[in-house]
Motif scaffolding. Structure first.
Motif, PDB file in Angstrom:
ATOM      1  N   GLY A   6       0.817  -1.202   0.000  1.00 39.35           N
ATOM      2  CA  GLY A   6       0.000   0.000   0.000  1.00 39.35           C
ATOM      3  C   GLY A   6       0.852   1.254   0.000  1.00 39.35           C
ATOM      4  O   GLY A   6       1.758   1.389   0.790  1.00 39.35           O
ATOM      5  N   ASP A   9      -3.293   5.061  -0.591  1.00 34.67           N
ATOM      6  CA  ASP A   9      -4.423   4.182  -0.885  1.00 34.67           C
ATOM      7  C   ASP A   9      -4.252   3.493  -2.246  1.00 34.67           C
ATOM      8  O   ASP A   9      -5.218   3.101  -2.872  1.00 34.67           O
ATOM      9  N   VAL A  10      -3.019   3.354  -2.708  1.00 35.22           N
ATOM     10  CA  VAL A  10      -2.765   2.696  -3.989  1.00 35.22           C
ATOM     11  C   VAL A  10      -1.966   1.420  -3.737  1.00 35.22           C
ATOM     12  O   VAL A  10      -0.971   1.428  -3.037  1.00 35.22           O
ATOM     13  N   TYR A  11      -2.428   0.312  -4.317  1.00 40.20           N
ATOM     14  CA  TYR A  11      -1.789  -0.983  -4.150  1.00 40.20           C
ATOM     15  C   TYR A  11      -1.376  -1.547  -5.496  1.00 40.20           C
ATOM     16  O   TYR A  11      -2.044  -1.323  -6.502  1.00 40.20           O
ATOM     17  N   ALA A  32      -9.013  -0.571 -11.977  1.00 41.04           N
ATOM     18  CA  ALA A  32      -7.592  -0.848 -11.721  1.00 41.04           C
ATOM     19  C   ALA A  32      -6.800  -0.682 -13.010  1.00 41.04           C
ATOM     20  O   ALA A  32      -7.337  -0.838 -14.107  1.00 41.04           O
ATOM     21  N   LYS A  75      -2.371  -1.991 -10.611  1.00 39.93           N
ATOM     22  CA  LYS A  75      -2.329  -0.922  -9.617  1.00 39.93           C
ATOM     23  C   LYS A  75      -3.775  -0.553  -9.338  1.00 39.93           C
ATOM     24  O   LYS A  75      -4.563  -0.373 -10.273  1.00 39.93           O
ATOM     25  N   MET A  76      -4.128  -0.479  -8.044  1.00 37.57           N
ATOM     26  CA  MET A  76      -5.524  -0.221  -7.698  1.00 37.57           C
ATOM     27  C   MET A  76      -5.642   0.550  -6.393  1.00 37.57           C
ATOM     28  O   MET A  76      -4.731   0.546  -5.572  1.00 37.57           O
ATOM     29  N   SER A  77      -6.784   1.177  -6.222  1.00 35.81           N
ATOM     30  CA  SER A  77      -7.080   1.898  -4.984  1.00 35.81           C
ATOM     31  C   SER A  77      -7.454   0.909  -3.887  1.00 35.81           C
ATOM     32  O   SER A  77      -7.749  -0.264  -4.156  1.00 35.81           O
ATOM     33  N   ASN A  78      -7.460   1.391  -2.667  1.00 35.98           N
ATOM     34  CA  ASN A  78      -7.886   0.567  -1.538  1.00 35.98           C
ATOM     35  C   ASN A  78      -9.326   0.093  -1.733  1.00 35.98           C
ATOM     36  O   ASN A  78      -9.663  -1.036  -1.381  1.00 35.98           O
ATOM     37  N   GLU A  79     -10.165   0.935  -2.304  1.00 37.79           N
ATOM     38  CA  GLU A  79     -11.568   0.575  -2.553  1.00 37.79           C
ATOM     39  C   GLU A  79     -11.664  -0.633  -3.494  1.00 37.79           C
ATOM     40  O   GLU A  79     -12.421  -1.574  -3.235  1.00 37.79           O
ATOM     41  N   TRP A  81      -9.225  -2.821  -4.116  1.00 42.10           N
ATOM     42  CA  TRP A  81      -8.598  -3.961  -3.416  1.00 42.10           C
ATOM     43  C   TRP A  81      -9.601  -4.618  -2.471  1.00 42.10           C
ATOM     44  O   TRP A  81      -9.730  -5.844  -2.422  1.00 42.10           O
TER      45      TRP A  81
END
Length: 141
Positions: A6, A9-11, A32, A75-79, A81
């Motif tokens: 993380g 908020d980006v994973y 994503a 690559k994705m936001s916490n939402e 994920w």
């Protein structure tokens, strides 16, 4: 080894099954960003869980018989994920996945004791090293 986790908020995440482009759960990744394909180090085994999804686990250090498994990096936001995790099939869990490029990132793993338990009849598909290749071989793509 660098670890992509993380960042605010980006994973970044590695997926090796039904979340990949064109497959059953890919819509869970809406929003994503696809960053490319990647392979694990040759220290994993992959099983077909009733031909519904793959189950991958890492072998113990020094244990022989591991393969490199094909996956995709997003690559994705916490939402996003959270949505991905909430919609994963039973028994899959988030864990570290080691890639051939030296990075380690979050991915989805399956408990080894379940995969190898003959009671369930899960099929070792490690020789394919790729869920998509296995499903094409089964004429299910």
């Amino acid at each position: 080894q660098p670890r992509s986790r993380g960042l605010g908020d980006v994973y970044k995440r590695q997926g090796n099954g039904t979340l990949m482009r064109g497959l059953a759960l890919h819509n869970n990744l809406d929003g994503a960003e696809f960053l490319g394909e990647a392979r694990t180090i040759p220290q994993y085994r992959i099983y077909s869980i009733d031909d519904i999804h793959p189950g991958m686990f890492e072998l113990d250090h020094g244990e022989e018989g591991g393969v490199s498994v094909v996956g995709e990096i997003y690559k994705m936001s916490n939402e996003i994920w959270t949505r991905v995790e909430a919609n994963e099939p039973p028994h899959l869990y988030k864990g570290p996945v080691k890639l051939v490029n030296g990075n380690t990132m979050d991915g989805i793993l399956f408990p080894r004791d379940l995969a190898e338990n003959s009671t369930y009849g899960y099929i070792d598909i490690s020789s394919f090293g790729d869920w998509r290749k296995y499903m094409a071989h089964q004429n299910k793509l």
